[in-house]
Design a protein around this motif. Sequence first.
Motif, PDB file in Angstrom:
ATOM      1  N   LYS A   8     -82.837-146.552 -27.644  1.00  0.00           N
ATOM      2  CA  LYS A   8     -82.081-144.854 -26.398  1.00  0.00           C
ATOM      3  C   LYS A   8     -80.589-144.816 -26.565  1.00  0.00           C
ATOM      4  N   ASP A   9     -80.096-143.826 -27.102  1.00  0.00           N
ATOM      5  CA  ASP A   9     -78.954-144.089 -27.046  1.00  0.00           C
ATOM      6  C   ASP A   9     -77.908-145.183 -28.144  1.00  0.00           C
ATOM      7  N   GLY A  10     -78.888-145.342 -28.880  1.00  0.00           N
ATOM      8  CA  GLY A  10     -78.638-146.657 -30.243  1.00  0.00           C
ATOM      9  C   GLY A  10     -78.565-148.170 -28.907  1.00  0.00           C
ATOM     10  N   LYS A  11     -79.260-147.797 -27.830  1.00  0.00           N
ATOM     11  CA  LYS A  11     -79.186-149.260 -27.588  1.00  0.00           C
ATOM     12  C   LYS A  11     -80.859-149.425 -27.343  1.00  0.00           C
ATOM     13  N   GLN A  12     -81.515-150.939 -28.067  1.00  0.00           N
ATOM     14  CA  GLN A  12     -82.425-151.203 -27.882  1.00  0.00           C
ATOM     15  C   GLN A  12     -82.905-151.318 -25.930  1.00  0.00           C
ATOM     16  N   VAL A  13     -84.220-150.630 -25.533  1.00  0.00           N
ATOM     17  CA  VAL A  13     -84.735-150.972 -24.352  1.00  0.00           C
ATOM     18  C   VAL A  13     -86.018-150.888 -24.483  1.00  0.00           C
ATOM     19  N   TYR A  14     -86.040-151.962 -22.981  1.00  0.00           N
ATOM     20  CA  TYR A  14     -88.147-151.492 -22.427  1.00  0.00           C
ATOM     21  C   TYR A  14     -88.186-150.622 -21.556  1.00  0.00           C
ATOM     22  N   GLU A  15     -88.893-149.757 -21.566  1.00  0.00           N
ATOM     23  CA  GLU A  15     -89.595-148.885 -21.074  1.00  0.00           C
ATOM     24  C   GLU A  15     -90.808-149.986 -20.378  1.00  0.00           C
ATOM     25  N   ILE A  16     -91.213-149.447 -19.103  1.00  0.00           N
ATOM     26  CA  ILE A  16     -91.862-150.601 -18.313  1.00  0.00           C
ATOM     27  C   ILE A  16     -92.191-149.805 -17.422  1.00  0.00           C
ATOM     28  N   ASP A  17     -93.580-149.261 -17.192  1.00  0.00           N
ATOM     29  CA  ASP A  17     -94.980-148.697 -15.965  1.00  0.00           C
ATOM     30  C   ASP A  17     -95.494-149.681 -15.099  1.00  0.00           C
ATOM     31  N   ILE A  18     -94.810-149.637 -13.829  1.00  0.00           N
ATOM     32  CA  ILE A  18     -95.822-150.835 -13.071  1.00  0.00           C
ATOM     33  C   ILE A  18     -96.114-149.675 -11.989  1.00  0.00           C
ATOM     34  N   VAL A  19     -97.031-149.997 -11.250  1.00  0.00           N
ATOM     35  CA  VAL A  19     -97.820-149.952 -10.925  1.00  0.00           C
ATOM     36  C   VAL A  19     -98.075-150.918  -8.828  1.00  0.00           C
ATOM     37  N   HIS A  20     -97.525-150.408  -7.807  1.00  0.00           N
ATOM     38  CA  HIS A  20     -97.255-151.333  -6.892  1.00  0.00           C
ATOM     39  C   HIS A  20     -97.591-150.501  -6.110  1.00  0.00           C
ATOM     40  N   THR A  25     -93.701-147.017 -11.163  1.00  0.00           N
ATOM     41  CA  THR A  25     -92.325-147.475 -11.138  1.00  0.00           C
ATOM     42  C   THR A  25     -92.327-147.080 -12.490  1.00  0.00           C
ATOM     43  N   GLU A  26     -91.347-146.049 -13.077  1.00  0.00           N
ATOM     44  CA  GLU A  26     -90.874-146.250 -14.962  1.00  0.00           C
ATOM     45  C   GLU A  26     -89.236-146.712 -14.776  1.00  0.00           C
ATOM     46  N   VAL A  27     -88.997-147.504 -15.291  1.00  0.00           N
ATOM     47  CA  VAL A  27     -88.108-148.295 -15.754  1.00  0.00           C
ATOM     48  C   VAL A  27     -87.378-148.679 -16.967  1.00  0.00           C
ATOM     49  N   SER A  28     -86.606-148.497 -17.148  1.00  0.00           N
ATOM     50  CA  SER A  28     -85.336-148.725 -18.169  1.00  0.00           C
ATOM     51  C   SER A  28     -84.673-149.363 -17.886  1.00  0.00           C
ATOM     52  N   VAL A  29     -84.553-150.645 -19.214  1.00  0.00           N
ATOM     53  CA  VAL A  29     -83.879-151.828 -18.950  1.00  0.00           C
ATOM     54  C   VAL A  29     -82.989-151.770 -20.686  1.00  0.00           C
ATOM     55  N   ASP A  30     -82.518-152.416 -20.127  1.00  0.00           N
ATOM     56  CA  ASP A  30     -81.215-152.450 -21.989  1.00  0.00           C
ATOM     57  C   ASP A  30     -81.664-154.149 -21.920  1.00  0.00           C
ATOM     58  N   ILE A  31     -82.157-153.713 -23.734  1.00  0.00           N
ATOM     59  CA  ILE A  31     -82.324-155.137 -23.948  1.00  0.00           C
ATOM     60  C   ILE A  31     -81.031-156.448 -23.741  1.00  0.00           C
ATOM     61  N   VAL A  32     -80.336-155.881 -24.317  1.00  0.00           N
ATOM     62  CA  VAL A  32     -79.150-156.557 -24.859  1.00  0.00           C
ATOM     63  C   VAL A  32     -78.513-157.182 -23.607  1.00  0.00           C
ATOM     64  N   GLU A  33     -77.925-156.060 -22.365  1.00  0.00           N
ATOM     65  CA  GLU A  33     -77.331-156.458 -21.850  1.00  0.00           C
ATOM     66  C   GLU A  33     -78.027-156.762 -20.245  1.00  0.00           C
ATOM     67  N   GLN A  34     -79.300-156.443 -20.281  1.00  0.00           N
ATOM     68  CA  GLN A  34     -80.156-156.969 -18.983  1.00  0.00           C
ATOM     69  C   GLN A  34     -79.670-156.630 -18.263  1.00  0.00           C
ATOM     70  N   LYS A  35     -80.108-155.392 -18.161  1.00  0.00           N
ATOM     71  CA  LYS A  35     -79.619-155.104 -16.864  1.00  0.00           C
ATOM     72  C   LYS A  35     -80.632-153.486 -17.028  1.00  0.00           C
ATOM     73  N   VAL A  36     -81.111-152.688 -15.877  1.00  0.00           N
ATOM     74  CA  VAL A  36     -82.095-151.892 -15.386  1.00  0.00           C
ATOM     75  C   VAL A  36     -80.730-150.864 -15.303  1.00  0.00           C
ATOM     76  N   ILE A  37     -81.608-149.411 -17.011  1.00  0.00           N
ATOM     77  CA  ILE A  37     -80.410-148.137 -16.640  1.00  0.00           C
ATOM     78  C   ILE A  37     -81.045-147.426 -15.648  1.00  0.00           C
ATOM     79  N   ARG A  38     -82.501-147.153 -15.536  1.00  0.00           N
ATOM     80  CA  ARG A  38     -83.108-146.103 -15.093  1.00  0.00           C
ATOM     81  C   ARG A  38     -84.314-146.431 -14.560  1.00  0.00           C
ATOM     82  N   ALA A  39     -84.961-145.641 -13.579  1.00  0.00           N
ATOM     83  CA  ALA A  39     -85.319-146.147 -12.650  1.00  0.00           C
ATOM     84  C   ALA A  39     -86.009-145.026 -11.908  1.00  0.00           C
TER      85      ALA A  39
END
Length: 124
Positions: A8-20, A25-39
């Motif tokens: 997404k936008d030139g970055k590798q991201v994990y799109e994670i769906d979590i049930v709790h 919760t839908e979370v996007s994590v920048d793989i390289v920077e290891q930061k949450v970019i959206r939740a």
Amino acid sequence: LEIEREYKDGKQVYEIDIVHGGQLTEVSVDIVEQKVIRAKTDDIKHRIKKSLISDEALAALRGAKVTMPDALARAENSRQAKAAEAEFKREDGRYVYEIEMEANDKRMEVLVDADTGELHEEKE
């Protein structure tokens, strides 16, 4: 419930769906920077009404003896590959984590039993 590796936008991201706790919760994590970019969080009942998650699958996920992170680790360690996508689903009468993996420009699919942790069929 689901993990996907995407660009997404030139970055590798994990799109994670979590049930709790009744929430999805839908979370996007920048793989390289290891930061949450959206939740984003929704009431799980709202999503069930959209037929994305059945009550039966939700109950099975909550009761699974093997977690998705454990299933991912088992699959990656057994195949010397990296998980690209994972999904919790019912197949052949049992609940499994269907994990798509990549290694040496090849894609393969591994199923990990949600109750036993056993690895099943591999498709390339």
